[in-house]
Design an enzyme around this catalytic site. Structure first.
Site, PDB file in Angstrom:
ATOM      1  N   CYS A 252      58.520  39.303  40.715  1.00 50.60           N
ATOM      2  CA  CYS A 252      59.854  38.696  40.739  1.00 50.60           C
ATOM      3  C   CYS A 252      60.307  38.348  42.152  1.00 50.60           C
ATOM      4  CB  CYS A 252      60.868  39.653  40.133  1.00 50.60           C
ATOM      5  SG  CYS A 252      60.382  40.415  38.600  1.00 50.60           S
TER       6      CYS A 252
ATOM      7  N   ARG B 180      54.595  33.603  43.156  1.00 50.72           N
ATOM      8  CA  ARG B 180      54.546  35.037  42.885  1.00 50.72           C
ATOM      9  C   ARG B 180      54.405  35.337  41.395  1.00 50.72           C
ATOM     10  NH1 ARG B 180      56.682  38.247  47.135  1.00 50.72           N
ATOM     11  NH2 ARG B 180      57.543  39.736  45.668  1.00 50.72           N
TER      12      ARG B 180
ATOM     13  N   TRP C 277      59.784  38.273  36.238  1.00 55.22           N
ATOM     14  CA  TRP C 277      58.508  38.496  35.570  1.00 55.22           C
ATOM     15  C   TRP C 277      58.748  39.611  34.570  1.00 55.22           C
ATOM     16  CZ3 TRP C 277      54.578  42.311  35.263  1.00 55.22           C
ATOM     17  CH2 TRP C 277      53.312  41.848  34.878  1.00 55.22           C
TER      18      TRP C 277
ATOM     19  N   ASN D   5      64.470  43.515  41.458  1.00 56.93           N
ATOM     20  CA  ASN D   5      63.018  43.616  41.344  1.00 56.93           C
ATOM     21  C   ASN D   5      62.667  45.091  41.216  1.00 56.93           C
ATOM     22  OD1 ASN D   5      62.848  40.883  41.762  1.00 56.93           O
ATOM     23  ND2 ASN D   5      62.027  41.020  43.837  1.00 56.93           N
ATOM     24  N   GLY D   6      61.706  45.411  40.372  1.00 56.76           N
ATOM     25  CA  GLY D   6      61.289  46.796  40.225  1.00 56.76           C
ATOM     26  C   GLY D   6      61.502  47.285  38.805  1.00 56.76           C
TER      27      GLY D   6
ATOM     28  N   GLU E  93      33.726  39.933  41.832  1.00 56.00           N
ATOM     29  CA  GLU E  93      34.781  39.055  42.322  1.00 56.00           C
ATOM     30  C   GLU E  93      34.657  37.661  41.707  1.00 56.00           C
ATOM     31  OE1 GLU E  93      37.948  37.292  44.476  1.00 56.00           O
ATOM     32  OE2 GLU E  93      37.499  39.285  43.674  1.00 56.00           O
TER      33      GLU E  93
ATOM     34  N   LYS F  67      37.651  35.859  39.483  1.00 60.59           N
ATOM     35  CA  LYS F  67      38.235  34.546  39.772  1.00 60.59           C
ATOM     36  C   LYS F  67      38.205  33.658  38.540  1.00 60.59           C
ATOM     37  CE  LYS F  67      40.065  35.077  43.237  1.00 60.59           C
ATOM     38  NZ  LYS F  67      39.991  36.421  42.914  1.00 60.59           N
TER      39      LYS F  67
ATOM     40  N   GLU G 187      40.754  34.894  35.877  1.00 55.94           N
ATOM     41  CA  GLU G 187      42.139  34.742  36.320  1.00 55.94           C
ATOM     42  C   GLU G 187      42.695  33.348  36.058  1.00 55.94           C
ATOM     43  OE1 GLU G 187      43.432  37.287  40.133  1.00 55.94           O
ATOM     44  OE2 GLU G 187      41.675  36.048  40.489  1.00 55.94           O
TER      45      GLU G 187
ATOM     46  N   HIS H 246      21.311  47.955  29.935  1.00 51.84           N
ATOM     47  CA  HIS H 246      22.096  49.104  29.484  1.00 51.84           C
ATOM     48  C   HIS H 246      23.377  48.670  28.763  1.00 51.84           C
ATOM     49  CE1 HIS H 246      19.543  51.978  31.643  1.00 51.84           C
ATOM     50  NE2 HIS H 246      19.488  51.061  32.593  1.00 51.84           N
TER      51      HIS H 246
ATOM     52  N   LYS I  14      51.567  37.250  42.050  1.00 57.45           N
ATOM     53  CA  LYS I  14      50.859  37.322  43.317  1.00 57.45           C
ATOM     54  C   LYS I  14      50.961  38.698  43.942  1.00 57.45           C
ATOM     55  CE  LYS I  14      48.543  35.629  46.781  1.00 57.45           C
ATOM     56  NZ  LYS I  14      47.137  35.268  46.600  1.00 57.45           N
TER      57      LYS I  14
END
Length: 606
Positions: free
Chosen positions: A2, A27, A75, A99-100, A482, A486, A489, A505, A601
């Site tokens: 947020c 964000r 958010w 925010n929080g 990674e 990507k 996402e 396995h 973000k």
């Protein structure tokens, strides 16, 4: 996550607040709103589900000349994305953005029977709690302080009142807030990007601090009304660094600018002609560096994978070193042990990641030295660590991290070299890393230039798949992790990264025509092992994209041959092509590349 924007001065608040919110769109959010006040305290409340553009449409026909206001992008945590759940929230004469997460909001809500709640949020409970203390004889900041003493959880808040329209009260505990100092105006934001171009001077609030903001300036105090000294710092970002510069998306810009940003990370620190690395800011003596026996690397998401990759280089460079790499959201709740001779590397692009910050504080409580590997100057982690390395990658606007990963790995590799040299390692051990670090920006620039069109075309071919496996051995294992992150996402393809030796396995059971596979291979002692894994996939009808620096025969559906002189640091070179591939797949699938769904973000809550 947020975003908060606030303004008090002589300019039009609606325009400045919308501009601030637009700067923080990267964000991640799902609704937006603002409240502005005129000199008489008359409020204009606007809220909208969706993007800031929807809020801007709400302003049309309701324009004001108000010069005070606060705004927010939300958010969703408590309650679905909706106009009712959007901030600001109203309680009596109070308007609040937050925010929080207020963890004890249910208990507090049960005490506030006089307030009729219009939303499902924990934030409205905080607004009502402040209002319950806001009597005729009470100042706004006094009511805020009394309410916050009852709160369990995290917050960054901005509060205005129709009774006191010439002030904005802000406070923080675990969620960032920055106060911009202007000429007869004060600006408020949860991200420095919202202040760029308006002011270059800012106060970064610490946890437990509250500020009363007016046109004339700021009164900084704690929740007991004790006045605190102000530390005004420079904002290092500029307008040019947060522009697209002709690219279709910030993500593509940030991938392509890695040669430049990596150069900024290395500049003045890698002295190749003298075969040494010199990092300022570690705040550690040579004796302290020599005493290091154990390193714990802490991060989340891409920062965690950067730590995994760097751990291989730390182990290779420093004899007798034990390295642990931990996911911050797990480590903070474990009964972990930090042996004698430990140092913790705290890795975060934003410097505000809630779980990582919690680990930092717990590790410091145990008396262990903490070093930050941070991009955002002035961030909470950067201010609380004992020392560290700014990676200087510049603002990362796209939600998916790219250039920060490369610079984080480079920064931790430089640290490894410096510790190795302090412990007496000879040039035979360190020279290869130093030479490759110094050449790495040009290596990445060359590979991006040579393969951009090839990767774009390749992405169109594989954009129709819904599943993918990324595989690699040794340093290519965290690189595969990674690469998978990507892709998932931004393309929403279900992608998993595995150590190639783990193929038999479990993951090999997944291989069918609905999957494609990305196999990372490097020339060297493990090449034949990886080639065997590739053969196992082919035998089961796999669709393999091989990305390699080798000239050897490779039996894959597609082979991307990368010309690079890097070997030790070749994973960073290959990873830039994974980034490009994920970008072009997402574009081909028509996704919002810079602001993928459900993601934020800067993750400032658990």
């Amino acid at each position: 996550m947020c975003g908060i924007s606030g303004y008090i001065g002589d300019r039009n608040a609606q325009k400045l607040l919308v501009g601030g919110l637009r700067r923080m769109e990267y964000r991640g959010y799902d609704s937006a709103g603002m409240i502005t006040l005129n000199g008489k305290g008359t409020p204009t409340l606007l809220r909208a589900k969706g993007k800031v553009s929807e809020l801007a449409s709400e302003i049309s026909g309701r324009e004001t000349s108000d010069t005070v206001g606060i705004a927010h992008t939300r958010w969703a945590t408590h309650g679905e994305p909706s106009r009712a759940n959007a901030h600001p929230h109203k309680a009596g004469d109070i308007y609040l953005v937050h925010n929080g997460i207020i963890e004890n909001y249910k208990d507090l809500k049960s005490e506030l029977s006089n307030h009729t709640f219009a939303s499902q949020t924990d934030s409205e409970v905080l607004a009502a709690l402040i209002d319950s203390w806001y009597t005729k004889d009470t100042k706004l900041e006094e009511a805020v302080a009394k309410a916050l003493k009852r709160v369990v959880g995290t917050y960054g808040i901005a509060v205005v009142s129709v009774r006191e329209p010439e002030k904005i009260v802000v406070a923080r505990a675990g969620s960032p807030l920055i106060i911009g100092m202007g000429d007869n105006e004060t600006l408020i934001a949860s991200d420095a990007a919202a202040l760029v171009g308006y002011t270059s001077q800012a106060i970064y609030l610490n946890d437990g601090e509250m500020a009363v903001c007016t046109r004339e300036g700021v009164d900084l105090q704690d929740l007991n009304a004790t006045h605190l000294p102000q530390k005004v710092e420079a904002i290092e970002a500029d307008l040019q660094s947060i522009q697209k510069h002709g690219y279709d998306h910030f993500l593509l810009k940030e991938i392509m600018e890695q040669p430049t940003t990596l150069g900024s990370t290395l500049n003045g620190r890698v002295i190749a002609e003298e075969n040494r690395v010199q990092l300022g800011g570690l705040n550690m003596t040579p004796d302290e560096l020599r005493a290091i026996k154990h390193i714990t690397i802490v991060g989340c998401g891409t920062a965690y994978y950067a730590g995994l990759l760097a751990s291989y280089y730390l182990e290779q460079l420093i004899d007798g070193l034990t390295v642990d790499v931990a996911i911050a959201s797990e480590l903070r709740y474990r009964s972990f042990h930090m042996p004698e001779g430990s140092v913790a590397l705290i890795v975060s692009q934003s410097g505000e990641t809630a779980d990582t910050l919690a680990c930092l504080r717990e590790i410091k409580r145990r008396g262990v030295k903490t070093l930050g590997i941070v991009n955002a100057v002035g961030s909470t982690i950067a201010r609380e660590v004992d020392g560290g390395v700014y990676v200087h990658a510049g603002p990362e606007i796209s939600v998916a991290s790219t250039k920060a990963f490369t610079s984080q790995v480079a920064a931790m590799t430089m640290f490894a070299v410096q510790v190795a040299q302090a412990k007496g390692a000879g040039t035979q051990k360190t020279s290869g890393y130093i030479e490759e670090l110094s050449r790495l920006p040009l290596e990445i620039e060359s590979v991006l230039k040579e393969h951009s069109k090839e990767i774009a075309a390749l992405a169109k071919t594989y954009a129709g798949y819904d599943h993918a496996l990324f595989l690699g051995r040794d340093t290519l294992f965290p690189t595969a992790l990674e690469g998978a992150l990507k892709l998932k996402e931004i393309s929403y393809i279900q992608a998993e990264g595995y150590a190639a030796g783990e193929l038999k396995h479990g993951p090999i059971a997944l291989i069918d025509d609905s999957f494609f596979e990305v196999m990372l291979l490097l020339d060297g002692w493990l090449f034949d092992k990886s080639a065997s894994n590739l053969a196992e996939i082919n035998a089961r009808g796999g669709h393999v994209i091989a990305i390699t620096n080798s000239k050897k025969q490779i039996d894959a559906e597609v082979v991307v041959r990368v010309k690079t002189s890097a070997y030790l640091l070749a994973p960073l070179v290959l990873n830039t092509l994974q980034q490009l591939f994920a970008y072009h797949v997402a574009v081909a699938r028509g996704n919002d590349v810079d602001q993928p769904r459900n993601l934020a973000k800067s993750v400032t809550v658990e």
